[in-house]
Write an enzyme that holds these catalytic residues in place. Structure first.
Site, PDB file in Angstrom:
ATOM      1  N   ALA A   1     -26.557  16.082  -7.233  1.00  7.58           N
ATOM      2  CA  ALA A   1     -27.387  17.291  -7.591  1.00  7.58           C
ATOM      3  C   ALA A   1     -27.764  18.207  -6.536  1.00  7.58           C
ATOM      4  O   ALA A   1     -28.283  19.641  -6.669  1.00  7.58           O
ATOM      5  CB  ALA A   1     -28.709  16.564  -8.268  1.00  7.58           C
ATOM      6  N   ALA A   2     -27.767  17.636  -5.235  1.00 10.15           N
ATOM      7  CA  ALA A   2     -28.488  18.495  -4.401  1.00 10.15           C
ATOM      8  C   ALA A   2     -27.496  19.821  -4.008  1.00 10.15           C
ATOM      9  O   ALA A   2     -26.299  19.951  -4.155  1.00 10.15           O
ATOM     10  CB  ALA A   2     -28.377  17.656  -2.957  1.00 10.15           C
TER      11      ALA A   2
ATOM     12  N   GLY B   1     -29.854  21.431  -5.765  1.00 12.77           N
ATOM     13  CA  GLY B   1     -30.850  21.406  -6.884  1.00 12.77           C
ATOM     14  C   GLY B   1     -30.605  22.697  -7.731  1.00 12.77           C
ATOM     15  O   GLY B   1     -31.278  22.929  -8.662  1.00 12.77           O
ATOM     16  N   GLY B   2     -29.749  23.639  -7.614  1.00 13.24           N
ATOM     17  CA  GLY B   2     -29.653  24.888  -8.330  1.00 13.24           C
ATOM     18  C   GLY B   2     -29.464  24.187  -9.739  1.00 13.24           C
ATOM     19  O   GLY B   2     -29.693  24.725 -10.813  1.00 13.24           O
TER      20      GLY B   2
ATOM     21  N   ARG C   1     -30.417  15.471   1.979  1.00 17.82           N
ATOM     22  CA  ARG C   1     -29.777  16.382   1.033  1.00 17.82           C
ATOM     23  C   ARG C   1     -30.866  16.014  -0.209  1.00 17.82           C
ATOM     24  O   ARG C   1     -31.246  16.978  -1.082  1.00 17.82           O
ATOM     25  CB  ARG C   1     -28.252  16.414   0.572  1.00 17.82           C
ATOM     26  CG  ARG C   1     -27.541  17.296   1.725  1.00 17.82           C
ATOM     27  CD  ARG C   1     -26.093  17.219   1.595  1.00 17.82           C
ATOM     28  NE  ARG C   1     -25.680  17.538   0.067  1.00 17.82           N
ATOM     29  CZ  ARG C   1     -25.456  18.639  -0.475  1.00 17.82           C
ATOM     30  NH1 ARG C   1     -25.646  19.606   0.397  1.00 17.82           N
ATOM     31  NH2 ARG C   1     -25.053  19.034  -1.583  1.00 17.82           N
TER      32      ARG C   1
ATOM     33  N   ASP D   1     -20.983  17.647 -10.625  1.00 16.42           N
ATOM     34  CA  ASP D   1     -20.620  18.687  -9.555  1.00 16.42           C
ATOM     35  C   ASP D   1     -20.081  17.950  -8.566  1.00 16.42           C
ATOM     36  O   ASP D   1     -20.688  17.708  -7.337  1.00 16.42           O
ATOM     37  CB  ASP D   1     -21.568  19.934  -9.551  1.00 16.42           C
ATOM     38  CG  ASP D   1     -21.202  20.787  -8.620  1.00 16.42           C
ATOM     39  OD1 ASP D   1     -20.054  21.475  -8.969  1.00 16.42           O
ATOM     40  OD2 ASP D   1     -21.912  21.391  -7.591  1.00 16.42           O
TER      41      ASP D   1
ATOM     42  N   CYS E   1     -15.886  22.918  -6.667  1.00 20.30           N
ATOM     43  CA  CYS E   1     -15.752  24.386  -6.082  1.00 20.30           C
ATOM     44  C   CYS E   1     -14.442  24.358  -5.062  1.00 20.30           C
ATOM     45  O   CYS E   1     -14.266  24.916  -4.174  1.00 20.30           O
ATOM     46  CB  CYS E   1     -17.045  24.904  -5.008  1.00 20.30           C
ATOM     47  SG  CYS E   1     -17.367  23.919  -3.947  1.00 20.30           S
TER      48      CYS E   1
END
Length: 452
Positions: free
Chosen positions: A110-111, A113-114, A138, A178, A231
């Site tokens: 999660a870091a 946090g967006g 983080r 993610d 990404c």
């Protein structure tokens, strides 16, 4: 060399399309914000923030920032948690989880946090969000960002995915992964990503992503939905990763990704486990973002997977008298909520909080501490619930006192009476303060002030 390795692989896979897909309108990375729907709507933000913005194609709450020089971190609305500064395409994965109020949702990597703040906004304060980060430093940043965004129903963990899967099997309705990746989509934004890149890093990230996905599968309830994203453009971490996951987990089906942005995934990147790669989604540098890969998967229904383990709920503590007295005066709507007490700290428990033998950094809202039978409120209480405080010093964006407050200065009290108050900007909480003698003493944490 890293650049040669990357370019040779992509030219082989893309052929004549390489120049088009990796072209970009400028050498400057795109900037964007994701508006926090717990605070305001994108339309309200665009009208009031004083920034030049346009709608993002990747997320309905996203806006593109047209001025590359604006210092978003110093904006009063940033302090008020009205937005998260985020590379535009990074907002797409969380937006594609159909999170509804009342659900139990896990953000496994999660870091900073967006994406967690997007999931929290979709929950609307109802249900439970578990946000995890393996790296300790983080994880602290994750906790701080969720606090700034006013999230009240999150549990922040600093854990391995495997330990979470063992503790909470089949517990979550939705899971976001993610994954840590080789960062090929960040080459333009972060030169260090290119400098450290190579086949070894790609292989390492693919192996780690595989482990994380297996843990995510174990955490997900039957009929639940998992979104996986990276990404990077590396096939081993993208289509190849999804194909291998489906081969290991026949209880999952791949769901189609809407075609509102980006391009379909590509069959020649699937490796030894071919599947319907066109149901996944890619964002290339020429499509308005830095680069993303995404896949959406659904776990089989209950009758196909059998029963899941039951998880015990956490036990609430006896009401603390000092907290109850403080809440009755300033936050009467909170006085009856279940609490946890850790030494001198009082925490407001989130709905559906499970009993956990895990490394928890924050469970719900840190309301404050009890010091010599006197309750002292914490910053998180005001960011989460300050809009409902019975005593408020109400500032606006144009008020000179707003910038003075963010510098840590004492300000004149005009709307708040003596005692504790919440200082707001355009109705959104900045922090707590204490009024005495017509002045509001500043209790904005020093680390959050606009200094220099």
């Amino acid at each position: 060399m890293p650049k040669e390795f990357f370019e040779q692989r992509e030219r082989t896979l893309l052929g004549e399309r390489y120049e088009t897909l990796y072209s970009a309108p400028s050498k400057t990375a795109a900037r964007g914000v994701t508006v926090n729907l717990l605070r305001c709507t994108p339309e309200w933000f665009a009208d009031h923030a004083g920034l030049s913005v346009s709608p993002s194609p990747f997320c309905s709450a996203g806006l593109l920032i047209e001025d590359p020089a604006v210092k978003l971190g110093r904006h009063p609305y940033h302090h008020a948690g009205a937005f998260y500064s985020q590379e535009p395409s990074a907002s797409a994965p969380a937006a594609m989880l159909d999170v509804q109020p009342g659900m139990k949702v896990l953000d496994l990597c999660a870091a900073p946090g967006g994406k967690s703040s997007q999931l929290a906004a979709a929950l609307g304060g109802e249900g439970l969000l578990v946000s995890n980060e393996y790296d300790g430093g983080r994880a602290v940043i994750l906790r701080q960002n969720l606090e700034r965004m006013g999230v009240a129903n999150a549990v922040v963990l600093n854990e391995t995915p495997a330990r979470i899967a063992a503790a909470l099997p089949g517990f979550f309705d939705q899971v976001l992964v993610d994954a840590p990746c080789s960062g090929e989509g960040m080459f333009r934004k972060e030169p260090q990503a290119l400098a450290q890149h190579g086949p070894g890093l790609v292989a390492q990230c693919a192996a780690l992503g595989s482990e994380i996905l297996d843990a995510a599968a174990a955490c997900l309830a039957p009929s639940g939905v998992l979104v996986y994203s990276t990404c990077t453009f590396a096939p081993e971490e993208d289509e190849g990763q999804v194909g291998a996951f489906l081969a290991r987990h026949p209880e999952f089906e791949l769901l189609p990704w809407p075609d509102r942005f980006g391009s379909p995934g590509e069959a020649n990147r699937c490796g030894e486990y071919p599947f319907e790669a066109e149901k996944t989604r890619r964002i290339w540098p020429c499509q308005g973002g830095e680069g993303h890969f995404m896949a959406k998967l659904r776990k089989a229904a209950p009758e196909e997977t059998g029963k899941t383990a039951r998880v015990k709920p956490a036990k609430a503590a006896k009401p603390n008298a000092a907290w109850q007295a403080f809440a009755g005066e300033y936050f009467p709507q909170l006085a009856g909520l279940p609490t946890m007490q850790l030494e001198d700290m009082v925490l407001l428990m989130p709905e559906g909080m499970p009993a956990l033998k895990l490394h928890v950094l924050r469970a719900g809202v840190l309301a404050g501490t009890v010091q010599k039978n006197r309750f002292v409120p914490a910053h998180h209480l005001f960011t989460a619930f300050g809009g409902g405080c019975t005593n408020r010093e109400e500032l606006t964006l144009a008020d000179a006192r707003t910038q003075a407050w963010l510098r840590g200065e004492e300000i004149e009290a005009r709307t708040a009476h003596s005692g504790w108050c919440c200082v707001t900007v355009d109705g959104m909480p900045l922090s707590g303060g204490k009024v005495s003698g017509g002045k509001v003493k500043n209790h904005l944490p020093k680390a959050l002030r606009n200094l220099g």
